[in-house]
Design a protein around this motif. Structure first.
Motif, PDB file in Angstrom:
ATOM      1  N   UNK A 132     -20.937  -7.314   0.838  1.00 11.55           N
ATOM      2  CA  UNK A 132     -21.454  -6.238  -0.011  1.00 11.55           C
ATOM      3  C   UNK A 132     -21.865  -5.035   0.846  1.00 11.55           C
ATOM      4  N   UNK A 133     -22.545  -5.323   1.950  1.00 13.10           N
ATOM      5  CA  UNK A 133     -22.996  -4.260   2.856  1.00 13.10           C
ATOM      6  C   UNK A 133     -21.786  -3.537   3.451  1.00 13.10           C
ATOM      7  N   UNK A 134     -20.829  -4.297   3.958  1.00 13.88           N
ATOM      8  CA  UNK A 134     -19.660  -3.710   4.592  1.00 13.88           C
ATOM      9  C   UNK A 134     -18.846  -2.866   3.609  1.00 13.88           C
ATOM     10  N   UNK A 135     -18.679  -3.354   2.400  1.00 15.32           N
ATOM     11  CA  UNK A 135     -17.928  -2.609   1.382  1.00 15.32           C
ATOM     12  C   UNK A 135     -18.592  -1.259   1.111  1.00 15.32           C
ATOM     13  N   UNK A 136     -19.911  -1.259   1.014  1.00 15.13           N
ATOM     14  CA  UNK A 136     -20.629  -0.015   0.778  1.00 15.13           C
ATOM     15  C   UNK A 136     -20.559   0.903   2.000  1.00 15.13           C
ATOM     16  N   UNK A 137     -20.709   0.329   3.183  1.00 20.57           N
ATOM     17  CA  UNK A 137     -20.760   1.114   4.423  1.00 20.57           C
ATOM     18  C   UNK A 137     -19.442   1.791   4.747  1.00 20.57           C
ATOM     19  N   UNK A 138     -18.349   1.363   4.148  1.00 13.92           N
ATOM     20  CA  UNK A 138     -17.043   1.992   4.391  1.00 13.92           C
ATOM     21  C   UNK A 138     -17.048   3.464   3.987  1.00 13.92           C
ATOM     22  N   UNK A 139     -17.893   3.818   3.047  1.00 15.49           N
ATOM     23  CA  UNK A 139     -17.938   5.183   2.526  1.00 15.49           C
ATOM     24  C   UNK A 139     -18.748   6.080   3.468  1.00 15.49           C
ATOM     25  N   UNK A 140     -18.169   7.209   3.829  1.00  8.18           N
ATOM     26  CA  UNK A 140     -18.816   8.144   4.766  1.00  8.18           C
ATOM     27  C   UNK A 140     -20.219   8.555   4.331  1.00  8.18           C
ATOM     28  N   UNK A 141     -20.446   8.642   3.036  1.00 10.93           N
ATOM     29  CA  UNK A 141     -21.735   9.123   2.538  1.00 10.93           C
ATOM     30  C   UNK A 141     -22.790   8.014   2.420  1.00 10.93           C
ATOM     31  N   UNK A 142     -22.446   6.786   2.777  1.00  6.63           N
ATOM     32  CA  UNK A 142     -23.418   5.690   2.731  1.00  6.63           C
ATOM     33  C   UNK A 142     -24.371   5.800   3.922  1.00  6.63           C
ATOM     34  N   UNK A 143     -25.670   5.595   3.719  1.00  7.36           N
ATOM     35  CA  UNK A 143     -26.594   5.612   4.854  1.00  7.36           C
ATOM     36  C   UNK A 143     -26.351   4.434   5.818  1.00  7.36           C
ATOM     37  N   UNK A 144     -25.497   3.507   5.432  1.00  3.57           N
ATOM     38  CA  UNK A 144     -25.178   2.359   6.275  1.00  3.57           C
ATOM     39  C   UNK A 144     -23.954   2.625   7.163  1.00  3.57           C
ATOM     40  N   UNK A 145     -23.215   3.678   6.875  1.00  4.61           N
ATOM     41  CA  UNK A 145     -21.937   3.949   7.535  1.00  4.61           C
ATOM     42  C   UNK A 145     -22.042   3.994   9.062  1.00  4.61           C
TER      43      UNK A 145
END
Length: 168
Positions: free
Chosen positions: A44-57
């Motif tokens: 779930x974290x990795x899927x979200x972090x793929x997006x440049x605008x995610x604070x996890x990126x």
């Protein structure tokens, strides 16, 4: 009980270039957890972090070549840590012990054969300090478990003994 804020764990290490904003990272992960009905996974974290605008990126290496190299280095570290040496002598039973210990010298971290590292004052001190920090981190992590309270008393006694030895 509710979450009042977020911080990064003491000693947390991140790759260069990470935007170290624990508040936004924690809040974002909480949002993901809620979206996942309370059951968050690394996928779930990795899927979200793929997006440049995610604070996890910025917490991830996106170059596949560099990520593969870093992963292989992690595997190499794990391999080194997994090796156990069997030491023998004529007058004692065989002893199993980690073959190599990590020496975190500034600018030149490396692994050394355990016996050699522990026989040298400088590297022995480095190994003992790391072990003590890891024990203290473990204690912090489980401080609220009363089942370990007697163990924590022993750790406190050891701390006094270690300080006494260091003064010698």
């Amino acid at each position: 009980m509710r979450i009042a804020g977020f911080e990064f764990a003491e000693g947390a290490r991140f790759q260069p270039g990470v935007i170290k904003d624990a508040k936004s990272v924690g809040e974002h992960i909480e949002m993901l957890r809620a979206r996942c009905k309370g059951e968050l996974t690394p996928d779930d974290i990795l899927e979200d972090a793929k997006h440049d605008n995610s604070p996890l990126h910025s917490f991830f290496e996106w170059s596949d070549t560099e990520a593969a190299r870093q992963y292989r280095l992690q595997q190499a570290r794990g391999l080194i840590r997994a090796v156990v040496a069997v030491y023998v002598s004529d007058d004692k039973p065989a002893v199993r012990q980690k073959a190599y210990v990590h020496i975190a010298e500034t600018g030149a971290p490396h692994y050394r054969e355990s016996g050699h590292a522990m026989s040298q004052a400088k590297t022995r001190q480095i190994v003992l300090q790391r072990a003590w920090k890891e024990l203290q981190a473990w204690r912090k992590r489980y401080a609220d478990l009363v089942e370990f309270s007697e163990l924590f008393e022993v750790v406190d006694a050891c701390e006094g003994e270690l300080k006494r030895i260091e003064r010698r």
